[in-house]
Design a protein around this motif. Structure first.
Motif, PDB file in Angstrom:
ATOM      1  N   VAL A   1       0.851  -1.191   0.000  1.00  0.00           N
ATOM      2  CA  VAL A   1       0.000   0.000   0.000  1.00  0.00           C
ATOM      3  C   VAL A   1       0.893   1.251   0.000  1.00  0.00           C
ATOM      4  O   VAL A   1       1.835   1.348   0.795  1.00  0.00           O
ATOM      5  CB  VAL A   1      -0.939   0.018   1.227  1.00  0.00           C
ATOM      6  CG1 VAL A   1      -1.820   1.265   1.213  1.00  0.00           C
ATOM      7  CG2 VAL A   1      -1.789  -1.235   1.275  1.00  0.00           C
ATOM      8  N   VAL A   2       0.563   2.172  -0.876  1.00  0.00           N
ATOM      9  CA  VAL A   2       1.367   3.392  -1.060  1.00  0.00           C
ATOM     10  C   VAL A   2       0.561   4.614  -0.615  1.00  0.00           C
ATOM     11  O   VAL A   2      -0.639   4.691  -0.905  1.00  0.00           O
ATOM     12  CB  VAL A   2       1.734   3.545  -2.557  1.00  0.00           C
ATOM     13  CG1 VAL A   2       2.384   4.895  -2.836  1.00  0.00           C
ATOM     14  CG2 VAL A   2       2.629   2.400  -3.022  1.00  0.00           C
ATOM     15  N   ALA A   3       1.205   5.543   0.062  1.00  0.00           N
ATOM     16  CA  ALA A   3       0.572   6.845   0.318  1.00  0.00           C
ATOM     17  C   ALA A   3       1.236   7.877  -0.579  1.00  0.00           C
ATOM     18  O   ALA A   3       2.472   7.967  -0.620  1.00  0.00           O
ATOM     19  CB  ALA A   3       0.737   7.243   1.782  1.00  0.00           C
ATOM     20  N   ALA A   4       0.429   8.612  -1.324  1.00  0.00           N
ATOM     21  CA  ALA A   4       0.955   9.653  -2.218  1.00  0.00           C
ATOM     22  C   ALA A   4       0.478  11.009  -1.712  1.00  0.00           C
ATOM     23  O   ALA A   4      -0.724  11.209  -1.478  1.00  0.00           O
ATOM     24  CB  ALA A   4       0.465   9.412  -3.642  1.00  0.00           C
ATOM     25  N   ILE A   5       1.402  11.920  -1.510  1.00  0.00           N
ATOM     26  CA  ILE A   5       1.073  13.278  -1.036  1.00  0.00           C
ATOM     27  C   ILE A   5       1.577  14.254  -2.090  1.00  0.00           C
ATOM     28  O   ILE A   5       2.764  14.250  -2.426  1.00  0.00           O
ATOM     29  CB  ILE A   5       1.717  13.557   0.345  1.00  0.00           C
ATOM     30  CG1 ILE A   5       1.241  12.505   1.360  1.00  0.00           C
ATOM     31  CG2 ILE A   5       1.384  14.975   0.817  1.00  0.00           C
ATOM     32  CD1 ILE A   5       1.877  12.620   2.737  1.00  0.00           C
ATOM     33  N   THR A   6       0.667  15.055  -2.624  1.00  0.00           N
ATOM     34  CA  THR A   6       1.020  15.848  -3.816  1.00  0.00           C
ATOM     35  C   THR A   6       0.799  17.354  -3.605  1.00  0.00           C
ATOM     36  O   THR A   6      -0.017  17.761  -2.774  1.00  0.00           O
ATOM     37  CB  THR A   6       0.187  15.362  -5.021  1.00  0.00           C
ATOM     38  OG1 THR A   6      -1.193  15.374  -4.655  1.00  0.00           O
ATOM     39  CG2 THR A   6       0.589  13.957  -5.436  1.00  0.00           C
ATOM     40  N   PRO A   7       1.514  18.172  -4.383  1.00  0.00           N
ATOM     41  CA  PRO A   7       1.429  19.633  -4.234  1.00  0.00           C
ATOM     42  C   PRO A   7       0.380  20.249  -5.159  1.00  0.00           C
ATOM     43  O   PRO A   7      -0.203  19.564  -6.003  1.00  0.00           O
ATOM     44  CB  PRO A   7       2.827  20.070  -4.667  1.00  0.00           C
ATOM     45  CG  PRO A   7       3.189  19.095  -5.734  1.00  0.00           C
ATOM     46  CD  PRO A   7       2.524  17.792  -5.397  1.00  0.00           C
ATOM     47  N   TRP A   8       0.218  21.561  -5.045  1.00  0.00           N
ATOM     48  CA  TRP A   8      -0.823  22.268  -5.790  1.00  0.00           C
ATOM     49  C   TRP A   8      -0.374  22.746  -7.165  1.00  0.00           C
ATOM     50  O   TRP A   8      -1.181  23.145  -7.980  1.00  0.00           O
ATOM     51  CB  TRP A   8      -1.338  23.483  -4.983  1.00  0.00           C
ATOM     52  CG  TRP A   8      -0.213  24.362  -4.494  1.00  0.00           C
ATOM     53  CD1 TRP A   8       0.351  24.341  -3.243  1.00  0.00           C
ATOM     54  CD2 TRP A   8       0.517  25.349  -5.238  1.00  0.00           C
ATOM     55  NE1 TRP A   8       1.380  25.246  -3.181  1.00  0.00           N
ATOM     56  CE2 TRP A   8       1.506  25.888  -4.396  1.00  0.00           C
ATOM     57  CE3 TRP A   8       0.431  25.839  -6.548  1.00  0.00           C
ATOM     58  CZ2 TRP A   8       2.402  26.878  -4.800  1.00  0.00           C
ATOM     59  CZ3 TRP A   8       1.327  26.827  -6.962  1.00  0.00           C
ATOM     60  CH2 TRP A   8       2.284  27.330  -6.087  1.00  0.00           C
ATOM     61  N   ASN A   9       0.953  22.770  -7.434  1.00  0.00           N
ATOM     62  CA  ASN A   9       1.388  23.457  -8.675  1.00  0.00           C
ATOM     63  C   ASN A   9       1.100  22.672  -9.950  1.00  0.00           C
ATOM     64  O   ASN A   9       0.936  23.265 -11.013  1.00  0.00           O
ATOM     65  CB  ASN A   9       2.853  23.901  -8.584  1.00  0.00           C
ATOM     66  CG  ASN A   9       3.815  22.773  -8.372  1.00  0.00           C
ATOM     67  OD1 ASN A   9       3.413  21.661  -8.029  1.00  0.00           O
ATOM     68  ND2 ASN A   9       5.086  23.027  -8.567  1.00  0.00           N
ATOM     69  N   PHE A  10       1.048  21.328  -9.844  1.00  0.00           N
ATOM     70  CA  PHE A  10       0.628  20.492 -10.981  1.00  0.00           C
ATOM     71  C   PHE A  10      -0.406  19.488 -10.458  1.00  0.00           C
ATOM     72  O   PHE A  10      -0.065  18.344 -10.176  1.00  0.00           O
ATOM     73  CB  PHE A  10       1.830  19.782 -11.619  1.00  0.00           C
ATOM     74  CG  PHE A  10       2.739  20.719 -12.355  1.00  0.00           C
ATOM     75  CD1 PHE A  10       2.509  21.015 -13.693  1.00  0.00           C
ATOM     76  CD2 PHE A  10       3.804  21.323 -11.719  1.00  0.00           C
ATOM     77  CE1 PHE A  10       3.332  21.900 -14.380  1.00  0.00           C
ATOM     78  CE2 PHE A  10       4.641  22.205 -12.393  1.00  0.00           C
ATOM     79  CZ  PHE A  10       4.394  22.494 -13.726  1.00  0.00           C
ATOM     80  N   PRO A  11      -1.667  19.923 -10.330  1.00  0.00           N
ATOM     81  CA  PRO A  11      -2.665  19.094  -9.640  1.00  0.00           C
ATOM     82  C   PRO A  11      -3.001  17.787 -10.362  1.00  0.00           C
ATOM     83  O   PRO A  11      -3.542  16.866  -9.760  1.00  0.00           O
ATOM     84  CB  PRO A  11      -3.908  19.991  -9.609  1.00  0.00           C
ATOM     85  CG  PRO A  11      -3.423  21.367  -9.906  1.00  0.00           C
ATOM     86  CD  PRO A  11      -2.195  21.220 -10.740  1.00  0.00           C
ATOM     87  N   ILE A  12      -2.671  17.693 -11.653  1.00  0.00           N
ATOM     88  CA  ILE A  12      -2.881  16.441 -12.386  1.00  0.00           C
ATOM     89  C   ILE A  12      -1.558  15.678 -12.509  1.00  0.00           C
ATOM     90  O   ILE A  12      -1.460  14.509 -12.123  1.00  0.00           O
ATOM     91  CB  ILE A  12      -3.445  16.714 -13.810  1.00  0.00           C
ATOM     92  CG1 ILE A  12      -4.872  17.284 -13.732  1.00  0.00           C
ATOM     93  CG2 ILE A  12      -3.406  15.448 -14.681  1.00  0.00           C
ATOM     94  CD1 ILE A  12      -5.967  16.302 -13.375  1.00  0.00           C
ATOM     95  N   ALA A  13      -0.549  16.343 -13.037  1.00  0.00           N
ATOM     96  CA  ALA A  13       0.689  15.626 -13.388  1.00  0.00           C
ATOM     97  C   ALA A  13       1.428  15.072 -12.167  1.00  0.00           C
ATOM     98  O   ALA A  13       1.980  13.973 -12.221  1.00  0.00           O
ATOM     99  CB  ALA A  13       1.611  16.534 -14.202  1.00  0.00           C
ATOM    100  N   MET A  14       1.441  15.831 -11.053  1.00  0.00           N
ATOM    101  CA  MET A  14       2.156  15.327  -9.872  1.00  0.00           C
ATOM    102  C   MET A  14       1.438  14.110  -9.300  1.00  0.00           C
ATOM    103  O   MET A  14       2.041  13.260  -8.652  1.00  0.00           O
ATOM    104  CB  MET A  14       2.276  16.408  -8.788  1.00  0.00           C
ATOM    105  CG  MET A  14       3.149  17.583  -9.161  1.00  0.00           C
ATOM    106  SD  MET A  14       4.824  17.120  -9.628  1.00  0.00           S
ATOM    107  CE  MET A  14       4.777  17.432 -11.375  1.00  0.00           C
ATOM    108  N   VAL A  15       0.123  14.047  -9.544  1.00  0.00           N
ATOM    109  CA  VAL A  15      -0.672  12.921  -9.059  1.00  0.00           C
ATOM    110  C   VAL A  15      -0.433  11.691  -9.945  1.00  0.00           C
ATOM    111  O   VAL A  15      -0.132  10.601  -9.448  1.00  0.00           O
ATOM    112  CB  VAL A  15      -2.173  13.323  -9.040  1.00  0.00           C
ATOM    113  CG1 VAL A  15      -3.060  12.112  -8.821  1.00  0.00           C
ATOM    114  CG2 VAL A  15      -2.419  14.372  -7.955  1.00  0.00           C
ATOM    115  N   THR A  16      -0.526  11.867 -11.267  1.00  0.00           N
ATOM    116  CA  THR A  16      -0.394  10.695 -12.153  1.00  0.00           C
ATOM    117  C   THR A  16       1.029  10.146 -12.153  1.00  0.00           C
ATOM    118  O   THR A  16       1.231   8.959 -12.366  1.00  0.00           O
ATOM    119  CB  THR A  16      -0.800  11.046 -13.601  1.00  0.00           C
ATOM    120  OG1 THR A  16      -0.027  12.168 -14.035  1.00  0.00           O
ATOM    121  CG2 THR A  16      -2.277  11.378 -13.700  1.00  0.00           C
TER     122      THR A  16
END
Ligand code: ADP
Length: 495
Positions: free
Chosen positions: A148-163
């Motif tokens: 199980v992975v936890a991913a924590i992402t920033p606001w500057n690339f709301p799609i690309a940093m997530v994918t």
């Protein structure tokens, strides 16, 4: 996907086990162009975070046992749905983050390309056979999902940093709890909606929206079921997450802050250098971790370079990202603008000269005219930390060795760029720059096929490329004894 624009409220729920979770407790998502709320989102806490981890843990048993081909089919469907709805997603992205619509569409396509790429790459997560030192043993490795992975992402690339995190994790056979930035949760929720439509089974991806990142982060980093944390954000928070993860010894990928130098040597192609500087500096209004933060220009080409650059900068159009022709959107929030203003004033006080732009005024809301300042020096605060705004800071240099020393004189090591037509200088400079990524005669370097990531206090771990998949796999080594009791010794050339 008309549903995305329908009046239903799923945009605003968190998502656990493919169910939308609506809570009494909500927080607002603000459009930085208007500074008005555009949505409210479920404000998750301890209960929902633990539920999401439980759902991901339950789903892991079956998802990790699917074939790479089965996972690839779902990921490819997800990719296609995102591309099919890129304008709608980009509109939401632009509204919550501020970037111009065309740039937002570019981000959606770029973000989706990670899903397409990892859908294929997971089919190639090969183990290896190892030449044995012992006739009776066979040695080999297999690759398995880390868990199980936890991913924590920033606001500057709301799609690309997530994918960039979800695609390799899910392709590898992991399940995920995603905590998007509180400023930009809507893009992540749209991705979730499309993942369900693509057929992603329950619990494989769970999205926890929250205004209390520290609380959720504490649970994600201390919960024993989470085996890996993938984080993109500030160095300070990265260090904290590493500390918190130490009690359960999680694997970490940390993509943290940068302080990118961009060097224009005297033999540079000026047109190329200006183009590269513009794209590296002003993309997303200067709010990227690989933005050129310090531009070093050789004294002999300073004048033609600055003249050509000024023309380009004056052609930028500041405004609401949804308005036609706009190329620079607002900054994300007031703190961001205050920080940019502080860095500018500090530089001007210490001798920098503003050659394009004007002072940052409160009347302009969160908008910020692009500014070029020159005569910058290492004593200025903007030479030490990320500007994260559309201020281009120019330093004048003379000798190669001196500029490389200056470029390396930072605790960060994410991206560096330089422009030259000399092949020897290319090779030497590339080797000497202490950075995880180098752009030579190029200001835009990130691709799903390539390993994105920093060194030093910019973190560790790679996103993209075959290295990106490795981050979500374990290597299991197997030693097989081939002796069989009662049978004649089997011998072969095992070399
Ligand atoms: P930025 O300054 O660019 O917002 P941050 O590092 O603060 O960078 O934020 C990046 C991501 O980390 C966001 O999703 C944010 O909510 C999250 N975050 C911030 N603080 C914490 C924390 N203490 N624990 C876990 N996540 C955090």
């Amino acid at each position: 996907m008309s549903a995305l624009n329908s009046a239903t409220a799923y945009h605003y729920g968190a998502c656990i086990d493919n169910e939308w979770i609506f809570l009494e407790k909500k927080f607002e998502v603000i459009n930085p162009a208007t500074e008005k709320a555009i949505a409210t989102v479920a404000d998750c806490g301890i209960l929902e975070t633990v539920q999401a981890i439980d759902a991901a843990t339950k789903a892991l048993a079956s998802w990790s046992n699917t074939t790479a081909k089965e996972r690839s089919e779902i990921l490819n469907k997800w990719f296609q749905l995102i591309i099919q709805h890129k304008e709608e997603i980009a509109t939401t992205l632009s509204k919550e983050q501020g970037k111009p619509l065309q740039e937002a569409i570019g981000e959606v396509v770029y973000g989706a390309s990670f899903i397409e790429w990892f859908a294929e790459e997971a089919k190639r997560s090969y183990g290896e056979t190892i030449p044995t030192p012992d006739f009776h043993k066979r040695l080999f490795t297999i690759k398995q999902p880390i868990g199980v992975v936890a991913a924590i992402t920033p606001w500057n690339f709301p799609i690309a940093m997530v994918t960039r995190k979800l695609a390799p994790a899910i392709a590898a056979g992991c399940t995920v709890v995603l905590k998007p930035a509180e400023e930009t949760p809507l893009s992540a929720l749209l991705l979730m909606k499309l993942a369900i439509e693509a057929g992603l089974p329950k619990g494989v991806l769970n999205v926890i929206t929250t205004s209390n990142a520290a609380l959720v982060g504490d649970i994600l980093t201390s919960h024993p079921a989470i085996k890996k944390i993938s984080f993109t954000g500030s160095t300070a928070v990265g260090k904290l997450l590493m500390q918190q993860s130490s009690t359960t010894l999680k694997k970490l990928s940390l993509e943290l802050g940068g302080n990118a130098p961009l060097i224009v040597f005297d033999d540079a192609d000026i047109e190329l250098a200006v183009k590269g500087t513009m794209i590296s500096k002003f993309r997303n209004a200067g709010q990227t971790c690989v933005c050129a933060n310090r531009v070093y220009v050789h004294k002999d080409i300073y004048l033609p370079f600055v003249e050509a650059l000024q023309k380009e900068v004056e052609g930028l159009v500041v405004g609401d990202g949804l308005d036609a022709g706009v190329t620079i959107g607002p900054l994300i929030n007031k703190e961001a603008k205050d920080k940019v203003r502080f860095l500018l004033l500090d530089a001007l006080q210490k001798g920098a000269e503003m050659i394009t732009g004007k002072e940052l005024l409160d009347d302009d809301g969160l908008f910020c005219e692009p500014i070029v300042i020159t005569n910058c020096t290492p004593s200025m605060e903007l030479s030490k930390e990320e500007i994260f705004g559309p201020i281009l800071a120019i330093y004048i240099f003379d000798k190669d060795e001196a500029v490389i020393n200056l470029a390396n004189n930072t605790p960060y090591g994410l991206a560096a760029y330089f422009f030259t037509q000399n092949i020897n200088r290319c090779w030497k400079t590339m080797e000497q720059l202490q950075y995880g990524m180098i752009g030579i005669n190029e200001g835009l370097i990130s691709h799903p096929e390539a390993p994105f990531g920093g060194i030093k206090e910019s973190g560790f771990g790679k996103e993209g490329g075959r290295y990106g998949l490795e981050e979500y796999l374990i290597t299991k080594y197997v030693c097989l004894n081939t002796r069989q009791r009662g049978k004649e010794e089997y011998k072969s050339n095992t070399g």
